[in-house]
Write a protein that holds these residues in place. Structure first.
Motif, PDB file in Angstrom:
ATOM      1  N   PRO A   1      -0.716  16.370  -1.585  1.00  0.00           N
ATOM      2  CA  PRO A   1      -0.644  14.912  -3.074  1.00  0.00           C
ATOM      3  C   PRO A   1      -1.556  15.733  -3.900  1.00  0.00           C
ATOM      4  O   PRO A   1      -1.427  16.867  -3.849  1.00  0.00           O
TER       5      PRO A   1
ATOM      6  N   ARG B   1      -3.284  -4.843  -1.542  1.00  0.00           N
ATOM      7  CA  ARG B   1      -2.552  -3.372  -0.392  1.00  0.00           C
ATOM      8  C   ARG B   1      -1.283  -2.934  -1.330  1.00  0.00           C
ATOM      9  O   ARG B   1      -0.540  -3.856  -1.540  1.00  0.00           O
ATOM     10  N   ILE B   2      -1.459  -2.542  -2.531  1.00  0.00           N
ATOM     11  CA  ILE B   2       0.191  -2.643  -3.664  1.00  0.00           C
ATOM     12  C   ILE B   2       0.475  -1.241  -4.068  1.00  0.00           C
ATOM     13  O   ILE B   2      -0.166  -0.121  -4.090  1.00  0.00           O
TER      14      ILE B   2
ATOM     15  N   LEU C   1       4.603   5.464   1.738  1.00  0.00           N
ATOM     16  CA  LEU C   1       4.935   6.938   2.120  1.00  0.00           C
ATOM     17  C   LEU C   1       6.043   6.507   3.997  1.00  0.00           C
ATOM     18  O   LEU C   1       6.437   7.592   3.899  1.00  0.00           O
TER      19      LEU C   1
ATOM     20  N   ALA D   1      -2.106   9.851  -5.089  1.00  0.00           N
ATOM     21  CA  ALA D   1      -2.813   8.184  -4.900  1.00  0.00           C
ATOM     22  C   ALA D   1      -4.286   8.724  -6.356  1.00  0.00           C
ATOM     23  O   ALA D   1      -4.771   7.551  -6.494  1.00  0.00           O
ATOM     24  N   TYR D   2      -4.594  10.032  -6.482  1.00  0.00           N
ATOM     25  CA  TYR D   2      -6.061  10.176  -7.463  1.00  0.00           C
ATOM     26  C   TYR D   2      -5.232  10.619  -8.503  1.00  0.00           C
ATOM     27  O   TYR D   2      -6.721  11.601  -9.747  1.00  0.00           O
TER      28      TYR D   2
ATOM     29  N   ASP E   1       0.317   4.102   1.556  1.00  0.00           N
ATOM     30  CA  ASP E   1       0.961   3.768   3.387  1.00  0.00           C
ATOM     31  C   ASP E   1       1.843   4.081   3.733  1.00  0.00           C
ATOM     32  O   ASP E   1       3.129   4.331   4.527  1.00  0.00           O
TER      33      ASP E   1
ATOM     34  N   GLY F   1       1.240  -1.248  -0.481  1.00  0.00           N
ATOM     35  CA  GLY F   1      -0.747   0.438  -0.048  1.00  0.00           C
ATOM     36  C   GLY F   1       0.725   1.255   0.020  1.00  0.00           C
ATOM     37  O   GLY F   1       1.847   1.260   0.608  1.00  0.00           O
TER      38      GLY F   1
HETATM   39  C1  LIG Z   1      -5.822   6.489  -0.052  1.00  0.00           C
HETATM   40  C2  LIG Z   1      -4.838   7.691   0.593  1.00  0.00           C
HETATM   41  C3  LIG Z   1      -3.520   6.795  -0.064  1.00  0.00           C
HETATM   42  C4  LIG Z   1      -2.910   5.137   0.153  1.00  0.00           C
HETATM   43  O1  LIG Z   1      -3.633   4.105  -0.019  1.00  0.00           O
HETATM   44  P1  LIG Z   1      -2.866   2.525  -0.007  1.00  0.00           P
HETATM   45  O2  LIG Z   1      -2.076   2.355  -1.594  1.00  0.00           O
HETATM   46  O3  LIG Z   1      -4.940   2.087  -0.239  1.00  0.00           O
HETATM   47  O4  LIG Z   1      -2.720   2.975   1.263  1.00  0.00           O
HETATM   48  C5  LIG Z   1      -2.426   7.603  -0.054  1.00  0.00           C
HETATM   49  N1  LIG Z   1      -2.421   9.335  -0.026  1.00  0.00           N
HETATM   50  C6  LIG Z   1      -3.335   9.632  -0.429  1.00  0.00           C
HETATM   51  C7  LIG Z   1      -3.357  10.697  -0.288  1.00  0.00           C
HETATM   52  C8  LIG Z   1      -4.597   8.161  -0.095  1.00  0.00           C
HETATM   53  O5  LIG Z   1      -5.832   8.935  -0.579  1.00  0.00           O
END
Ligand SMILES: *Cc1c(COP(=O)(O)O)cnc(C)c1O
Length: 357
Positions: free
Chosen positions: A151, A218-219, A90, A183-184, A87, A85
């Motif tokens: 982000p 979880r990647i 990070l 992430a987005y 997370d 993941g």
């Molecule tokens: C969802 C999200 C993550 C984490 O995503 P995972 O890969 O599911 O751990 C990281 N940063 C932001 C801004 C997110 O919204």
């Protein structure tokens, strides 16, 4: 509280993820999952991989997956890191790059996990306010720092920062690591991955949880100069040699190989987002411009807390952030599939109408 805890544990303020309800008949628009589910080719590969081979450890370096990601972004595999993941990616990046004398910088309204990692790794930070349009103002970041992270698009606002602004930041900030959490980014943004060969201090972090519908597998991954990636590998191999299991590695590869499914589901989410924004504006909501798979909206006449409670009674869950105060009247709503969006719009219309009478 326990006397057995290490002293630091008493000070931690852990991240609280959005609710994962046990009941299945809720319209779940609270944690930005993809409504469409993974590619059928991913499911087929996972079924194939559920075999006797699970007795063996997976490839600790996830080499095949890193090569697939490198090809997709026109990079070398030495410029790609993968983790359990984003997370986790990070967290490793905070430890690998941000334990510096100077504080790191991030926006006051942003992903609330960043201050949590700072607590875990004892990193000093400074929050810089978004402007009145909830935008990041790059000029604020042109100051001494131990690192910068945000982000793009930002969370939970959905507001996108042009790549030219990120370049301006990188030009002015050559001596500390800049992390762009994408992430987005697949939902309409342009990835900063194209800048990696020009800026050795740039790390792009991304995830397969949102645009590739694999939150449950979880990647996450990071893209950057080989020296940054080596730093991440040093941390990872001092923590867990096998963050990605066999199923995750195989499923992730299959997801990257099904480009047409990825594009089809992404385009449907973008189209639904547009429809949802227009419908909510027509009902009197102010909606921030979103390049993500969620929208951030508030109503001039109705409290977010009331709306959340009413939606919940109609089996729809969305999210709200009580802190900071400037956003506590906003709803963060995940863009669901076509049916879920219609249900949300119809329910909101009924609620707003009943509130008038
Ligand atoms: C969802 C999200 C993550 C984490 O995503 P995972 O890969 O599911 O751990 C990281 N940063 C932001 C801004 C997110 O919204």
């Amino acid at each position: 509280m326990s006397k057995f805890w290490s002293p630091l544990v008493h000070e931690l303020k852990p991240y609280v993820p959005g609710e994962q309800p046990k009941s299945a008949n809720l319209t779940k628009l609270n944690t930005n999952e993809n409504p469409y589910g993974p590619s059928p080719k991913v499911i087929a590969v996972l079924q194939q991989q559920a075999s006797d081979a699970l007795k063996l450890y997976p490839d600790p370096g996830s080499d095949a997956l890193r090569q697939v990601i490198a090809d997709y972004y026109h990079l070398q595999s030495a410029e790609v890191f993968v983790g359990n993941g984003s997370d986790e990616v990070l967290a490793h990046a905070f430890q690998a790059f941000f334990q510096q004398d100077k504080p790191i910088l991030f926006p006051d309204i942003t992903y609330s996990f960043y201050p949590v990692y700072c607590g875990l790794y004892r990193i000093q930070y400074r929050c810089l306010p978004l402007n009145e349009h909830f935008e990041i103002n790059i000029d604020d970041y042109l100051q001494a720092n131990g690192g910068i992270i945000f982000p793009n698009p930002n969370a939970p606002t959905g507001v996108y920062l042009q790549l030219s602004e990120i370049e301006r930041l990188l030009d002015a900030n050559p001596d500390s690591v800049v992390i762009v959490d994408e992430a987005y980014c697949d939902f309409g943004g342009e990835s900063a991955a194209s800048l990696i060969h020009r800026y050795p201090q740039l790390l792009v972090v991304s995830t397969m949880s949102k645009s590739r519908s694999l939150a449950g597998l979880r990647i996450g991954f990071a893209l950057g100069n080989a020296a940054l990636i080596e730093g991440l590998h040093r941390v990872k191999d001092s923590f867990n040699s096998y963050p990605l299991d066999r199923l995750a590695q195989a499923g992730a590869i299959a997801a990257f190989q099904d480009q047409s499914y990825f594009e089809m589901t992404r385009d449907r989410v973008i189209a639904s987002r547009q429809h949802l924004v227009e419908a909510m504006q027509a009902m009197g909501f102010e909606v921030l411009p979103s390049m993500a798979n969620f929208i951030f909206a508030r109503h001039s006449q109705h409290q977010a807390a009331w709306l959340i409670e009413q939606l919940r009674q109609h089996d729809i869950i969305v999210r709200r952030f009580a802190q900071p105060e400037r956003i506590n009247n906003f709803l963060r709503i995940t863009v669901g599939d076509e049916q879920q969006c219609e249900k949300l719009i119809k329910t909101l219309a009924v609620l707003l109408k009943s509130a008038l009478t």
